[in-house]
Design an enzyme around this catalytic site. Structure first.
Site, mmCIF file in Angstrom:
data_model
loop_
_atom_site.group_PDB
_atom_site.id
_atom_site.type_symbol
_atom_site.label_atom_id
_atom_site.label_comp_id
_atom_site.label_asym_id
_atom_site.label_seq_id
_atom_site.Cartn_x
_atom_site.Cartn_y
_atom_site.Cartn_z
ATOM 1 N N ASP A 102 0.817 -1.209 0.000
ATOM 2 C CA ASP A 102 0.000 0.000 0.000
ATOM 3 C C ASP A 102 0.849 1.256 0.000
ATOM 4 O O ASP A 102 1.988 1.269 0.452
ATOM 5 C CB ASP A 102 -0.934 0.013 1.207
ATOM 6 C CG ASP A 102 -0.190 -0.040 2.533
ATOM 7 O OD1 ASP A 102 0.775 -0.829 2.627
ATOM 8 O OD2 ASP A 102 -0.561 0.702 3.465
ATOM 9 N N GLU A 103 0.275 2.305 -0.517
ATOM 10 C CA GLU A 103 0.818 3.660 -0.476
ATOM 11 C C GLU A 103 2.297 3.733 -0.879
ATOM 12 O O GLU A 103 3.127 4.287 -0.141
ATOM 13 C CB GLU A 103 0.611 4.255 0.923
ATOM 14 C CG GLU A 103 -0.852 4.339 1.303
ATOM 15 C CD GLU A 103 -1.084 4.760 2.748
ATOM 16 O OE1 GLU A 103 -1.965 5.611 2.966
ATOM 17 O OE2 GLU A 103 -0.408 4.232 3.650
ATOM 18 N N PRO A 104 2.654 3.234 -2.059
ATOM 19 C CA PRO A 104 4.057 3.267 -2.488
ATOM 20 C C PRO A 104 4.424 4.621 -3.100
ATOM 21 O O PRO A 104 4.956 4.713 -4.217
ATOM 22 C CB PRO A 104 4.100 2.153 -3.534
ATOM 23 C CG PRO A 104 2.745 2.193 -4.165
ATOM 24 C CD PRO A 104 1.791 2.544 -3.058
#
Length: 565
Positions: free
Chosen positions: A350-352
């Site tokens: 998530d959220e890279p």
């Protein structure tokens, strides 16, 4: 979507009528014809009927009669706390398949029967109680255990006390009922973030007991993040030597030794709960980057982090660092897999935000290849669906907002909507032979504030509201099949209720945010979709609340429920 019953041979009312019955009888709190108050069970059984006979009375003459493979272990798990609560010996004795017709059978018996020919599925069970005893039947030990959790809620709430002096004045009565039950979804998770703020082993075990009561069967442990690495890895000892030293706000760190983790896994397994470990990659990795400089592209260790921002850290995709990155992935994921008997390993994703797109795709390939090499089925957040080369059958974990998300007035300063690409990323898992675990932030994130933003048990404001605020009613009204447009019921492996701990520092804080909203998600995941009844759910929460009170849970007594004083 309509659920097809797998219990056609039982003479119970049809599913639609069951919903009405639950609403009109078991959920009213009115006494049945024998004077025993029955408010029902959370999550609601697929089929439930109040019987005509007298209730069962649990006395000091009671025995648990275990029949079939695995039944004795389930009986012992149920009996241990019941002995402490009642002071009764409650011996577990072996029976046979004809125990209920045997002349040695007693009206004081509780029979727990595993019958592989019962065709009830792995988690299905039937429960019949009355003056002549209690009989729970299942095709597998998991279903038998879940049947005991329904019995647990049918017993007076004092059954939760480890204190035999608290026996109820009217005795240990179980109303006369007939239940046939099975889950809607196979995967029903409580996601617990132990990385932002650490949660001690004994507190995790307590949470497992409460999960069992609600028939949740997956404990998803978010073990690593920017603020802390919480699991011992022998090949990379500084992950806990340095990486576990911090938490949000500088309150100290902590981690699980391998023996700690095994203790959690074993305790969960006794309750037929599968532990899913999450090592969040390639972002949310500052704790690892602070422990090992070679994991950074510039070879310089990062400073430990105690804040709450996201999206600033990333593993290195530079070919010059490939050897260190790939060795790290192989070592960490293999050690985690070896400790974990369940079928799944979660690799985050998530959220890279700090990872360039091409680098992200490269790292996704390397991460998921290393995870699949452990023999586990890979689970990843929906962002990893940007790759079209995932291991076959990879499970997608969707955490963005629901497709029809609408911001209610005054719930936050600026409206938010799902990221445009999220739905496509989720569908990518389906196209590659996988399924989805659904956990939309605006409905199932239990760290989202209650709308009235109450102070927690210790007087501090808890939670965030970046996605929404969430009421009990909104959690209960969630329809998983509508989370992403175009989903079929068969696309959904299950659901998860998540608690992220940026603002959660104590057990009372945790319990206040989690309960009772997690009960709503548990019912969404277990009970038939066409039997949803909010009024009945609220009334059944009265019984659940009494059990939570007895357990000492610091839950939020939301409005609209006639909680016991």
């Amino acid at each position: 979507m309509h659920r097809r019953s797998t219990f056609p041979r039982f003479p119970f009312v049809a599913a639609a009528l069951v919903g009405a019955l639950l609403a009109l009888t078991a959920c009213t709190g009115e006494p049945d014809r024998n004077g025993v108050v029955v408010t029902g069970i959370v999550p609601a059984p697929a089929e439930f009927e109040l019987a005509d006979g007298s209730p069962f009375t649990l006395t000091d003459a009671a025995r648990l009669v275990a029949v079939g493979g695995g039944a004795r272990a389930v009986a012992e798990t149920f009996a241990a706390p019941a002995r402490a609560a009642t002071g009764f010996p409650l011996p577990v004795v072996d029976g046979d398949a004809e125990a209920s017709d045997d002349s040695t059978a007693r009206s004081t018996d509780l029979e727990l029967v595993v019958d592989a020919d019962a065709a009830l599925g792995n988690e299905g069970y039937t429960l019949v109680s009355g003056a002549d005893g209690v009989r729970i039947t299942a095709s597998a030990p998991a279903g038998l255990f879940l049947g005991t959790q329904s019995l647990r809620q049918l017993l007076p709430a004092e059954i939760e006390h480890a204190d035999a002096t608290r026996s109820p004045d009217g005795g240990w009565l179980v109303p006369a009922v007939s239940i046939a039950d099975e889950p809607r979804f196979a995967y029903r998770a409580s996601l617990v973030d132990v990385a932002r703020n650490f949660i001690a082993v004994d507190d995790v075990l307590d949470h497992l007991d409460r999960m069992a009561l609600l028939k949740l069967n997956v404990l998803h442990l978010h073990l690593t993040d920017d603020q802390g690495w919480r699991l011992q890895i022998d090949a990379w000892p500084e992950l806990t030597g340095v990486g576990a030293s911090t938490s949000v706000g500088g309150g100290g760190g902590g981690f699980y030794t391998k023996d700690d983790y095994r203790r959690i896994v074993d305790y969960a397994a006794e309750r037929f709960i599968t532990v899913v470990p999450e090592i969040d990659l390639p972002g949310h990795t500052n704790a690892a980057l602070s422990a090992y400089p070679e994991l950074n592209c510039d070879g310089v260790a990062r400073e430990p982090y105690e804040g709450v921002e996201v999206g600033f850290s990333s593993l290195c995709a530079d070919p010059a660092r490939a050897e260190a990155t790939d060795r790290f992935l192989a070592d960490v994921l293999s050690e985690v897999a070896e400790l974990t008997p369940g079928p799944w390993i979660h690799v985050g994703g998530d959220e890279p935000l700090a990872t360039e797109h091409d680098d992200f795709l490269d790292l996704v390939g390397r991460i998921t290849t290393a995870a699949a090499a452990t023999g586990k089925t890979v689970i990843a957040y929906h962002e990893m669906g940007a790759s079209s080369e995932l291991p076959p059958g990879t499970i997608g974990h969707y955490w963005d907002l629901t497709a029809a998300h609408e911001m209610a007035p005054n719930r936050r300063d600026e409206p938010v909507r799902p990221y445009p690409e999220s739905a496509g990323q989720a569908r990518s898992f389906l196209e590659q032979g996988g399924r989805l675990v659904l956990a939309p932030a605006d409905t199932t994130y239990l760290d989202m504030m209650y709308p009235d933003r109450p102070a927690g048990p210790l007087g501090t404001e808890l939670g965030t509201r970046w996605a929404s605020t969430i009421t009990l009613e909104e959690a209960y009204a969630w329809r998983p099949e509508e989370t992403v447009e175009g989903l079929e019921e068969s696309d959904i492996l299950g659901v998860a209720a998540s608690i992220w701990t940026e603002t959660i520092e104590t057990v009372p804080d945790f319990e206040f945010m989690v309960f009772p909203r997690i009960a709503a998600i548990a019912e969404v995941g277990w009970s038939p979709a066409d039997a949803r009844d909010e009024a009945g759910f609220r009334t059944r929460l009265v019984t659940l609340g009494a059990h939570l009170d007895a357990l000492g849970v610091a839950y939020r007594k939301v409005g609209g429920v006639d909680w016991a004083e």
